[in-house]
Design an enzyme around this catalytic site. Structure first.
Site, PDB file in Angstrom:
ATOM      1  N   GLU A  60      78.026  29.918 116.859  1.00 21.77           N
ATOM      2  CA  GLU A  60      77.446  31.064 116.156  1.00 21.77           C
ATOM      3  C   GLU A  60      76.305  31.726 116.938  1.00 21.77           C
ATOM      4  OE1 GLU A  60      76.984  30.507 111.908  1.00 21.77           O
ATOM      5  OE2 GLU A  60      75.097  31.613 111.965  1.00 21.77           O
ATOM      6  N   ASP A  61      75.474  30.923 117.584  1.00 24.22           N
ATOM      7  CA  ASP A  61      74.239  31.480 118.150  1.00 24.22           C
ATOM      8  C   ASP A  61      74.149  31.499 119.672  1.00 24.22           C
ATOM      9  OD1 ASP A  61      73.218  32.055 115.651  1.00 24.22           O
ATOM     10  OD2 ASP A  61      72.200  30.125 115.451  1.00 24.22           O
TER      11      ASP A  61
END
Ligand code: ZN
Length: 176
Positions: A60-61
């Site tokens: 996700e990051d």
């Protein structure tokens, strides 16, 4: 040894990131805390769960791909991290709504990680919130975690109890 491999990999990927909270802690503190909580409070010893906890925000990051995780840590870990990954193309409110829906049909291992993740986030939003968050937003965040955790029941009594305590303590701090 694989756990250290995951810590090293995750630290490398998150190396330029800080948590949003006022303390601006290095991002890697967060996944380590989630895995530590699983082990210490939840007494989780399942390596796949702990590996995925350490890696839970890498897709996700940090732009890490599922293929990369599978090549290094195996298919189970990849699938678990993917279960923990929000679709960042969607608007924030939609993502939050989907997290509740996804939690309901998440695998037992993913539910464990979600539970520990929310415990850490409630503590952060209570004690070191992002400086631009209003009181109202912090209260709403705590309420939302309760909706997600409500879908993760039945996987680990100790972690659920701990979540309840951390939530109650947070609400006390935020009570007007
Ligand atoms: Zn997290």
């Amino acid at each position: 040894m694989r756990l250290l491999e995951a810590v090293h990999f995750s630290a490398e990927r998150h190396r330029d990131q800080r948590r949003k909270g006022a303390s601006r802690a290095p991002y890697i503190n967060h996944p380590i805390e989630v895995a530590h909580l699983l082990a210490r409070v939840g007494e989780v010893t399942d390596l796949t769960t702990l590996l995925a906890a350490i890696l839970h925000d890498t897709i996700e990051d940090t732009g890490t791909t599922g293929e990369e995780l599978e090549a290094r840590f195996g298919r189970e870990v990849r699938l678990l991290v993917e279960e923990m990954t929000d679709d960042k193309r969607l608007p924030k409110e939609e993502r939050k709504r989907l997290q509740i829906a996804h939690a309901a049909r998440a695998s037992p291992r993913a539910k464990l990680i979600k539970l520990a993740d929310k415990i850490c986030n409630v503590r952060d939003v209570t004690h070191t919130p992002p400086s631009d968050w209003s009181h109202e937003r912090r209260v709403a965040y705590l309420d939302w975690t309760e909706a997600v955790v409500g879908q993760c029941r039945g996987v680990n009594a100790a972690l659920e109890r701990h979540y309840g305590e951390v939530l109650a303590a947070g609400r006390k701090v935020l009570a007007v």
